[in-house]
Write an enzyme that holds these catalytic residues in place. Structure first.
Site, PDB file in Angstrom:
ATOM      1  CB  CYS A   1      47.387  38.820  27.569  1.00 54.45           C
ATOM      2  SG  CYS A   1      45.591  38.703  27.633  1.00 54.45           S
TER       3      CYS A   1
ATOM      4  CG  HIS B   1      38.822  34.489  40.174  1.00 56.25           C
ATOM      5  ND1 HIS B   1      39.384  35.721  40.453  1.00 56.25           N
ATOM      6  CD2 HIS B   1      39.664  33.880  39.309  1.00 56.25           C
ATOM      7  CE1 HIS B   1      40.518  35.831  39.777  1.00 56.25           C
ATOM      8  NE2 HIS B   1      40.717  34.729  39.085  1.00 56.25           N
TER       9      HIS B   1
ATOM     10  CG  HIS C   1      43.231  40.019  37.937  1.00 56.63           C
ATOM     11  ND1 HIS C   1      43.414  38.658  37.858  1.00 56.63           N
ATOM     12  CD2 HIS C   1      43.382  40.350  39.243  1.00 56.63           C
ATOM     13  CE1 HIS C   1      43.664  38.182  39.073  1.00 56.63           C
ATOM     14  NE2 HIS C   1      43.665  39.189  39.932  1.00 56.63           N
TER      15      HIS C   1
ATOM     16  CG  ASP D   1      46.995  46.812  29.745  1.00 58.73           C
ATOM     17  OD1 ASP D   1      45.815  46.381  29.784  1.00 58.73           O
ATOM     18  OD2 ASP D   1      47.974  46.077  29.953  1.00 58.73           O
TER      19      ASP D   1
ATOM     20  NE  ARG E   1      45.489  43.659  29.168  1.00 59.54           N
ATOM     21  CZ  ARG E   1      46.151  42.832  29.996  1.00 59.54           C
ATOM     22  NH1 ARG E   1      45.899  41.549  30.013  1.00 59.54           N
ATOM     23  NH2 ARG E   1      47.078  43.330  30.801  1.00 59.54           N
TER      24      ARG E   1
ATOM     25  CB  CYS F   1      42.765  39.955  31.542  1.00 58.54           C
ATOM     26  SG  CYS F   1      43.844  38.633  31.042  1.00 58.54           S
TER      27      CYS F   1
END
Length: 134
Positions: free
Chosen positions: A68, A105, A108, A112, A120, A122
């Site tokens: 990704c 932050h 996310h 999946d 996941r 990410c």
């Protein structure tokens, strides 16, 4: 890891401590472009910590190549390390993840990922630092 002591700083204090990229991601909820941040293609043995406060977040043995463009993990080092928040920006509903200690932050989490969790996580590479382990 149980009770996480919160770190609170002013924006000016965070700007003094963090690089411009880290400040954008951690304090302004920014997202680095895919395949541009650190650790995307790194599979060294060690631990990934929050770049804002040093709290341990993920271990290298939970990192996988999700294709990704961002570092991806299937499990946090401890459930208490991450805070999940519903994110309804950009016309979709996602689950944002933040450092539970400094509220930075991180990225996310999506449903999946690979076994055993199917998750996941990410992350933005600029949200983390890496400590090699031998």
């Amino acid at each position: 890891m149980t009770d996480v002591a919160k770190i609170k700083k002013t924006a000016a204090e965070w700007q003094e401590q963090l690089t411009a990229e880290q400040f954008h991601v951690l304090r302004q909820s920014g997202t680095e472009r895919p395949f541009t941040g650190p650790y995307c293609n790194s599979f060294d043995h060690g631990r990934y910590d929050c770049a804002g406060c040093g709290q341990p977040l993920f271990l290298s043995d939970t990192k996988f190549d999700a294709g990704c463009g961002w570092p991806s993990f299937f499990k946090a080092v401890a459930p208490e390390a991450i805070t999940e928040i519903e994110d309804a920006t950009l016309g979709m509903v996602r689950t944002e993840i933040r450092c539970s200690k400094c509220d930075g932050h991180l990225g996310h989490v999506f449903p999946d990922g690979p076994p055993p969790t199917g998750l996941r996580y990410c992350l933005n590479g600029h949200a983390m630092t890496f400590t090699h382990e031998t």
